[in-house]
Scaffold this motif. Sequence first.
Motif, PDB file in Angstrom:
ATOM      1  N   VAL A 725      -4.010   0.453  16.331  1.00 35.64           N
ATOM      2  CA  VAL A 725      -4.903  -0.707  16.335  1.00 35.64           C
ATOM      3  C   VAL A 725      -4.232  -1.891  17.023  1.00 35.64           C
ATOM      4  CG1 VAL A 725      -6.046  -2.419  14.881  1.00 35.64           C
ATOM      5  CG2 VAL A 725      -6.205   0.013  14.316  1.00 35.64           C
ATOM      6  N   ARG A 726      -2.963  -2.127  16.719  1.00 34.92           N
ATOM      7  CA  ARG A 726      -2.245  -3.253  17.336  1.00 34.92           C
ATOM      8  C   ARG A 726      -2.141  -3.077  18.853  1.00 34.92           C
ATOM      9  NH1 ARG A 726       0.172  -6.746  13.931  1.00 34.92           N
ATOM     10  NH2 ARG A 726       0.503  -6.109  11.768  1.00 34.92           N
ATOM     11  N   ALA A 727      -1.888  -1.861  19.256  1.00 32.24           N
ATOM     12  CA  ALA A 727      -1.728  -1.609  20.691  1.00 32.24           C
ATOM     13  C   ALA A 727      -3.021  -1.856  21.456  1.00 32.24           C
ATOM     14  CB  ALA A 727      -1.234  -0.186  20.912  1.00 32.24           C
ATOM     15  N   GLU A 728      -4.167  -1.573  20.851  1.00 30.68           N
ATOM     16  CA  GLU A 728      -5.457  -1.668  21.546  1.00 30.68           C
ATOM     17  C   GLU A 728      -6.136  -3.017  21.389  1.00 30.68           C
ATOM     18  OE1 GLU A 728      -6.791   0.531  23.562  1.00 30.68           O
ATOM     19  OE2 GLU A 728      -5.101   1.900  23.286  1.00 30.68           O
ATOM     20  N   ALA A 729      -5.817  -3.747  20.314  1.00 31.26           N
ATOM     21  CA  ALA A 729      -6.573  -4.962  20.015  1.00 31.26           C
ATOM     22  C   ALA A 729      -6.181  -6.133  20.892  1.00 31.26           C
ATOM     23  CB  ALA A 729      -6.398  -5.322  18.549  1.00 31.26           C
ATOM     24  N   GLY A 730      -4.961  -6.159  21.402  1.00 30.43           N
ATOM     25  CA  GLY A 730      -4.513  -7.277  22.220  1.00 30.43           C
ATOM     26  C   GLY A 730      -3.883  -8.376  21.404  1.00 30.43           C
ATOM     27  N   LYS A 731      -3.545  -9.489  22.105  1.00 29.89           N
ATOM     28  CA  LYS A 731      -2.776 -10.559  21.474  1.00 29.89           C
ATOM     29  C   LYS A 731      -3.574 -11.379  20.473  1.00 29.89           C
ATOM     30  CE  LYS A 731       0.381 -11.165  25.393  1.00 29.89           C
ATOM     31  NZ  LYS A 731       0.902 -12.118  26.397  1.00 29.89           N
ATOM     32  N   THR A 732      -4.884 -11.289  20.514  1.00 34.68           N
ATOM     33  CA  THR A 732      -5.681 -12.115  19.601  1.00 34.68           C
ATOM     34  C   THR A 732      -5.725 -11.550  18.183  1.00 34.68           C
ATOM     35  OG1 THR A 732      -7.694 -10.959  20.296  1.00 34.68           O
ATOM     36  CG2 THR A 732      -7.118 -13.013  21.441  1.00 34.68           C
ATOM     37  N   LEU A 733      -5.278 -10.303  17.999  1.00 31.35           N
ATOM     38  CA  LEU A 733      -5.212  -9.730  16.647  1.00 31.35           C
ATOM     39  C   LEU A 733      -3.976 -10.295  15.950  1.00 31.35           C
ATOM     40  CD1 LEU A 733      -6.285  -7.673  14.535  1.00 31.35           C
ATOM     41  CD2 LEU A 733      -4.685  -6.022  15.529  1.00 31.35           C
ATOM     42  N   ILE A 734      -4.176 -11.028  14.866  1.00 32.66           N
ATOM     43  CA  ILE A 734      -3.046 -11.671  14.204  1.00 32.66           C
ATOM     44  C   ILE A 734      -2.698 -11.027  12.860  1.00 32.66           C
ATOM     45  CG2 ILE A 734      -3.451 -13.884  15.319  1.00 32.66           C
ATOM     46  CD1 ILE A 734      -4.729 -14.804  12.638  1.00 32.66           C
ATOM     47  N   ASP A 735      -3.570 -10.188  12.307  1.00 35.09           N
ATOM     48  CA  ASP A 735      -3.260  -9.605  10.998  1.00 35.09           C
ATOM     49  C   ASP A 735      -4.090  -8.348  10.780  1.00 35.09           C
ATOM     50  OD1 ASP A 735      -2.066  -9.361   8.534  1.00 35.09           O
ATOM     51  OD2 ASP A 735      -3.546 -10.597   7.504  1.00 35.09           O
ATOM     52  N   ILE A 736      -3.491  -7.399  10.090  1.00 33.88           N
ATOM     53  CA  ILE A 736      -4.177  -6.181   9.658  1.00 33.88           C
ATOM     54  C   ILE A 736      -3.918  -6.004   8.173  1.00 33.88           C
ATOM     55  CG2 ILE A 736      -4.407  -3.691   9.929  1.00 33.88           C
ATOM     56  CD1 ILE A 736      -3.267  -3.889  12.683  1.00 33.88           C
ATOM     57  N   LYS A 737      -5.002  -5.741   7.437  1.00 32.29           N
ATOM     58  CA  LYS A 737      -4.853  -5.444   6.019  1.00 32.29           C
ATOM     59  C   LYS A 737      -5.574  -4.127   5.719  1.00 32.29           C
ATOM     60  CE  LYS A 737      -4.207  -9.936   3.838  1.00 32.29           C
ATOM     61  NZ  LYS A 737      -3.801 -10.663   5.047  1.00 32.29           N
ATOM     62  N   ILE A 738      -4.873  -3.260   4.972  1.00 32.31           N
ATOM     63  CA  ILE A 738      -5.499  -2.028   4.488  1.00 32.31           C
ATOM     64  C   ILE A 738      -6.074  -2.335   3.120  1.00 32.31           C
ATOM     65  CG2 ILE A 738      -5.077   0.388   3.894  1.00 32.31           C
ATOM     66  CD1 ILE A 738      -2.593   0.241   5.720  1.00 32.31           C
ATOM     67  N   PHE A 739      -7.374  -2.374   3.018  1.00 39.81           N
ATOM     68  CA  PHE A 739      -7.956  -2.780   1.748  1.00 39.81           C
ATOM     69  C   PHE A 739      -8.632  -1.645   0.993  1.00 39.81           C
ATOM     70  CE2 PHE A 739     -11.278  -3.632   4.885  1.00 39.81           C
ATOM     71  CZ  PHE A 739     -12.423  -3.101   4.300  1.00 39.81           C
ATOM     72  N   ASP A 740      -8.662  -0.433   1.611  1.00 37.59           N
ATOM     73  CA  ASP A 740      -9.260   0.670   0.847  1.00 37.59           C
ATOM     74  C   ASP A 740      -8.844   2.009   1.453  1.00 37.59           C
ATOM     75  OD1 ASP A 740     -11.006   1.833  -1.147  1.00 37.59           O
ATOM     76  OD2 ASP A 740     -12.348   2.346   0.505  1.00 37.59           O
ATOM     77  N   VAL A 741      -8.540   2.957   0.589  1.00 33.38           N
ATOM     78  CA  VAL A 741      -8.335   4.349   0.977  1.00 33.38           C
ATOM     79  C   VAL A 741      -9.206   5.182   0.043  1.00 33.38           C
ATOM     80  CG1 VAL A 741      -6.691   6.233   1.215  1.00 33.38           C
ATOM     81  CG2 VAL A 741      -5.982   3.899   1.755  1.00 33.38           C
ATOM     82  N   TYR A 742     -10.091   6.004   0.652  1.00 28.23           N
ATOM     83  CA  TYR A 742     -11.077   6.712  -0.177  1.00 28.23           C
ATOM     84  C   TYR A 742     -11.144   8.174   0.199  1.00 28.23           C
ATOM     85  CZ  TYR A 742     -15.615   8.283  -1.922  1.00 28.23           C
ATOM     86  OH  TYR A 742     -16.612   9.000  -2.534  1.00 28.23           O
TER      87      TYR A 742
END
Length: 794
Positions: A725-742
């Motif tokens: 996700v970081r590699a594809e999103a570009g510089k404007t992505l500032i945070d990733i949160k994993i909020f669910d695993v189902y």
Amino acid sequence: MKLSESWLREWVDLPVDTEELISQLTMAGLEVDAVEDAAPDFQNVLVGHVLSVEPHPNADNLKICQVSIKPEDVTQVVCGAVNVRQGIKVPFAVVGARLPGSVKIKLAKLRDVESFGMLCGADELGLSDKSKGLLELPLDAPVGLNLRDYLKLNDKIIDIDLTPNRGDCLSVRGVAREAAVLNLVPFSEPCFLSVSSSITDTFSIQVDESEACSRYAGRIIKNVDMTVSSPLWLQEKLRRSGLRSTDAVVDVTNYVMLELGQPMHAFDLDKLNGGVLVRMAKKGEMLSLLDGSKVVLTPDTLVVADKDKVVAMAGIMGSDNTAVSSNTCNIFLESAYFNPIAISGRSRAYGKHTDASHRFERGVDPRLQEVAIERATALLLEIAGGRAGPISIVENKADLFQETEITLRHARLEQQLGLTIEGSQVEDILNRLGLAVRKISGIGWHCSPPSWRFDLSLEADLIEEVARIYGYENLPVATPSAQLPITSFLETRRELPGLRNQLIARGYHEAITYCFVDPEIQRQLTPDAEVISLVNPISSDMSVMRTTLWSGLLPAIRHNLNRQQSRIRLFETGLVFSPSDSGLKQESMIAGAITGHRMPENWHTNAELVDFFDLKGDVQSLLSPYTASEQFEFIKGQHPCLHSGQCAQIRRNGHLVGWLGQVHPAVQKILGLTQTIFVFEVHLQSILEDKLPRFAEVSKFPEVRRDLAFIVHEDVTAGDLCKTVRAEAGKTLIDIKIFDVYKGKGIKVDNKSIALGLTFRDTSRTLEDSEINQAVASIARAIEVKFSGILRDQ
């Protein structure tokens, strides 16, 4: 050591009061621990003369005494003491007197007979803890004189705490010498005259251990009267020094020890057979000591023996089979020099610390033995009578005190003390301390210490002596200055205390365990590691050097669990060891272990147990905020002692730097751990190396969040997903949160859903929806291609 001030002043005329004397001694290194009165406070107790004693008409145990305190004044006193009799002189508390314990003497009537005062015993005056009847005073005591003045009870007892090197001050003589030096007053030792021999009897002396006993002096004294009590003045000096009176012979030997610093011992001559022999004990020899105990002697113990038996532990304690008693008539008086090395530690080994061993361990004057035996003989003949034979001395001059010469440089003295001292003043100080001083023109002095200052051997010792006598308080106070290089501080390196504080803030306690560990525990934790075995281990369970900090932490966890501590968090920093081509390889590590409930017991928290992610969060808190997101990663791995489903490698820039996970149940069972344990271990260097923080302006433009859920195969990790996700999103992505695993209804059996919260923001403008949608579409395509992932609709 307890010391009577009045006894000290008998030796030296001091121009200072008690308070100043105490200050002088303390500042000179003879620290005064306490000062107490020589006797409790009592008033109006006089020297009384018992003129007559008559039976009490109404009591068998009482007597009516007529007591005089003035020639024309006779007072009636009723007394029940067993030793009251006509003609003795005793302490008399007149009506109105006040005794220790706030006891006030009043007019009393005892069995219908009036009593105008009280005859006193030593215990009633606070001079003894045992009752022996009335305190009998010498017959020449002046009638009517205040008892405090007669016995000089307005005295102070000074308790001095000496350092081990000042054995010369374990006597009145030694402290008096110091006090004279400090006050610039002359010190002239009393001249103890030799006692002329009235008999020719001698006793054979043989010394087999001349290095341990380089001088042994002995003398026979015959026809000693053991029924005679020690004079009151001697008993009082012993009492004020913390010793009790026993009999005349023992009291005299104790008195000489306190006065001169030379321990002595008296044997019953008639119980000795064939002379005395100073030798080492034979293995298994038994000795019954004066205190009633029995000891088994070891071959490293110096003893005094006769032809048949051991009669004393040299320098420590004599035996009861040769002790003087009320039946003793003839004695053999011993005065010896025992080497401190031969005595040191023996009293502790046998649990027999005595006044004699205390002095011999620190060293006595090796030239004092003959003086002491002459002094003791004179006192004994004066008190108990008898006839003395000649002194027999066996000595080895090669092992005795040898005069040494120490060079004291004037320049070195001034450099160390930080001031200029006149050469004449230095010479005066050294001369008053008893040193023989010879001046060296332009350099300093050659100094020879006296026999009682065996602790002086270096130039530094003499500098300290000059400083002591000159006065530490008179030395200048100066701030040291030096040109010190300023070392560079790397801002890219973190400090270990910060890591410790971080874990402590998260509820951990620091543990410090041994580097030597149990080989069985080591084998369970790192079975493939090559270990270093100790050639001479402390014990079998500390026979190898640790290859992991877990080998100390897990036993510490077990120790706490066995003591009903169920919630435990421990960490440790230290070295682990492994062999290498160049020898021993040492690596610094930081490790931790947790078990029990997630939160401390409380009314508003659930009793949830810690899991893998609690530990992972603690480890992540250790990682630098500037490097954690881009250089560290957690990758599923396999470790021999960790649970295969809950084990991860810690990598930095692709290099393995640590492990974390759950202790394998099989290992847990073998180690006796009753709860699930989670552990981590990381190379310390990998955490301490950091990057410089860079300033970034806080954006004033709004954030945009998009929540995406992807269905992927259950083997796909969230970390790999986030990396893509970081590699594809570009510089404007500032945070990733994993909020669910189902996993469950609506998801295939071997699949799972991972929901990600993505936050976008730009520092220079507001992002448009088309840009966000384009980034989301790019992310979805990459995940579909790389992981066959499907974007969930809901």
